[in-house]
Design a protein around this motif. Structure first.
Motif, PDB file in Angstrom:
ATOM      1  N   VAL A  23       0.807  -5.986   1.836  1.00 28.42           N
ATOM      2  CA  VAL A  23      -0.014  -6.101   0.627  1.00 28.42           C
ATOM      3  C   VAL A  23      -1.500  -5.916   0.944  1.00 28.42           C
ATOM      4  N   LEU A  24      -1.994  -6.576   1.983  1.00 25.95           N
ATOM      5  CA  LEU A  24      -3.429  -6.545   2.275  1.00 25.95           C
ATOM      6  C   LEU A  24      -3.910  -5.208   2.826  1.00 25.95           C
ATOM      7  N   THR A  25      -3.026  -4.409   3.408  1.00 22.88           N
ATOM      8  CA  THR A  25      -3.442  -3.097   3.919  1.00 22.88           C
ATOM      9  C   THR A  25      -3.231  -2.007   2.887  1.00 22.88           C
ATOM     10  N   GLY A  26      -2.895  -2.369   1.679  1.00 26.54           N
ATOM     11  CA  GLY A  26      -2.720  -1.374   0.619  1.00 26.54           C
ATOM     12  C   GLY A  26      -1.507  -0.491   0.850  1.00 26.54           C
ATOM     13  N   GLY A  27      -0.511  -1.002   1.546  1.00 26.61           N
ATOM     14  CA  GLY A  27       0.723  -0.240   1.770  1.00 26.61           C
ATOM     15  C   GLY A  27       0.693   0.628   3.010  1.00 26.61           C
ATOM     16  N   VAL A  28      -0.472   0.777   3.646  1.00 26.89           N
ATOM     17  CA  VAL A  28      -0.559   1.643   4.828  1.00 26.89           C
ATOM     18  C   VAL A  28       0.321   1.091   5.951  1.00 26.89           C
ATOM     19  N   LEU A  29       0.337  -0.226   6.116  1.00 25.51           N
ATOM     20  CA  LEU A  29       1.200  -0.849   7.113  1.00 25.51           C
ATOM     21  C   LEU A  29       2.448  -1.465   6.465  1.00 25.51           C
ATOM     22  N   ALA A  57       5.169   5.681   4.453  1.00 22.70           N
ATOM     23  CA  ALA A  57       3.821   5.366   4.925  1.00 22.70           C
ATOM     24  C   ALA A  57       3.130   6.610   5.473  1.00 22.70           C
ATOM     25  N   VAL A  58       3.864   7.446   6.192  1.00 18.93           N
ATOM     26  CA  VAL A  58       3.289   8.699   6.697  1.00 18.93           C
ATOM     27  C   VAL A  58       2.916   9.610   5.536  1.00 18.93           C
ATOM     28  N   LEU A  59       3.767   9.669   4.511  1.00 17.64           N
ATOM     29  CA  LEU A  59       3.483  10.478   3.336  1.00 17.64           C
ATOM     30  C   LEU A  59       2.238   9.960   2.603  1.00 17.64           C
ATOM     31  N   LEU A  60       2.057   8.637   2.578  1.00 16.39           N
ATOM     32  CA  LEU A  60       0.867   8.055   1.964  1.00 16.39           C
ATOM     33  C   LEU A  60      -0.391   8.497   2.707  1.00 16.39           C
ATOM     34  N   VAL A  61      -0.362   8.453   4.009  1.00 15.05           N
ATOM     35  CA  VAL A  61      -1.526   8.889   4.795  1.00 15.05           C
ATOM     36  C   VAL A  61      -1.768  10.382   4.593  1.00 15.05           C
ATOM     37  N   ALA A  62      -0.688  11.182   4.525  1.00 19.62           N
ATOM     38  CA  ALA A  62      -0.835  12.632   4.308  1.00 19.62           C
ATOM     39  C   ALA A  62      -1.457  12.906   2.948  1.00 19.62           C
ATOM     40  N   CYS A  63      -1.054  12.152   1.931  1.00 18.31           N
ATOM     41  CA  CYS A  63      -1.651  12.334   0.596  1.00 18.31           C
ATOM     42  C   CYS A  63      -3.130  11.963   0.609  1.00 18.31           C
ATOM     43  N   ALA A  64      -3.484  10.936   1.353  1.00 15.87           N
ATOM     44  CA  ALA A  64      -4.883  10.532   1.430  1.00 15.87           C
ATOM     45  C   ALA A  64      -5.718  11.597   2.132  1.00 15.87           C
ATOM     46  N   VAL A  65      -5.144  12.211   3.168  1.00 13.89           N
ATOM     47  CA  VAL A  65      -5.871  13.261   3.892  1.00 13.89           C
ATOM     48  C   VAL A  65      -6.021  14.499   3.021  1.00 13.89           C
ATOM     49  N   ASN A  77      -3.358  12.784  -5.398  1.00 15.42           N
ATOM     50  CA  ASN A  77      -3.828  11.472  -5.836  1.00 15.42           C
ATOM     51  C   ASN A  77      -2.712  10.681  -6.524  1.00 15.42           C
ATOM     52  N   GLY A  78      -1.987  11.326  -7.415  1.00 16.24           N
ATOM     53  CA  GLY A  78      -0.898  10.654  -8.131  1.00 16.24           C
ATOM     54  C   GLY A  78       0.212  10.199  -7.188  1.00 16.24           C
ATOM     55  N   THR A  79       0.567  11.087  -6.256  1.00 16.11           N
ATOM     56  CA  THR A  79       1.609  10.732  -5.293  1.00 16.11           C
ATOM     57  C   THR A  79       1.138   9.586  -4.403  1.00 16.11           C
ATOM     58  N   GLY A  80      -0.096   9.643  -3.971  1.00 13.44           N
ATOM     59  CA  GLY A  80      -0.645   8.581  -3.124  1.00 13.44           C
ATOM     60  C   GLY A  80      -0.687   7.247  -3.838  1.00 13.44           C
ATOM     61  N   GLN A  81      -1.090   7.262  -5.106  1.00 13.30           N
ATOM     62  CA  GLN A  81      -1.143   6.015  -5.862  1.00 13.30           C
ATOM     63  C   GLN A  81       0.253   5.432  -6.065  1.00 13.30           C
TER      64      GLN A  81
END
Length: 185
Positions: A23-29, A57-65, A77-81
């Motif tokens: 929760v505190l890492t915003g889903g990254v971890l 989690a890897v897909l989240l980081v890829a969307c952010a990049v 942005n939509g996929t990342g959110q």
């Protein structure tokens, strides 16, 4: 030497910490609770769950990049959110559901040798009706489903009455009492 994995669900403190990580890492971890569960239980389903959550989690980081600072990358942005929501809420819920005692299926402890072992009750095909009154020892109980003729009762030889063992016990008790009185003086 690698120590054996611990058996049983995590404690309350470990559960809270593992859920807070996601929760505190915003889903990254968000993969951390699933990996901890897979490392502890080492079941195929838990490892598969950890792989799926790790891939998210890897897909989240890829969307952010991909989205970066570009406000026009609406798909990324939509996929990342969506992935942030899934990993922030879904990963802890998955962990808490899979870390229950019912899912762990704790085996019953092995019985100690030399002690009574429970035996499963036999399964009867048909209930046997019982007679209403006392049944003499030399006769079979009468049932309604029985069609064979009853064998003739054999005369029983006369035996000692049942009071004989009681008399012997009383005599033995009296003898022990006398010996205790004589030895105590």
């Amino acid at each position: 030497m690698v120590p054996a994995p611990a058996k049983g669900p995590f404690g309350a403190g470990a559960r809270v910490l593992l859920c807070l990580v996601a929760v505190l890492t915003g889903g990254v971890l968000g993969f951390v609770p699933a990996v901890a569960l897979a490392a502890r239980r080492r079941r195929r389903a838990d490892v598969l769950g950890a792989v799926v959550v790790g891939a998210l989690a890897v897909l989240l980081v890829a969307c952010a990049v991909i989205a970066g600072g570009d406000k026009h990358a609406t798909v990324a942005n939509g996929t990342g959110q969506a992935l942030v929501g899934v990993l922030m809420l879904g990963a802890p819920v998955h962990f808490l559901l899979m870390d229950r005692r019912q899912v762990w299926g704790a085996p019953s402890p092995a019985p100690l040798p030399g002690y009574w072992q429970p035996v499963p009750a036999p399964v009867y095909q048909q209930p046997v009706p019982r007679p209403a009154g006392p049944v003499p020892m030399y006769q079979q109980p009468q049932t309604q489903t029985q069609t064979q003729p009853q064998p003739q009762p054999q005369p029983q030889p006369q035996t000692q009455p049942a009071a004989a063992p009681l008399d012997e016990l009383q005599q033995l008790g009296e003898l022990l009492r006398r010996q205790a009185e004589d030895g105590g003086r």
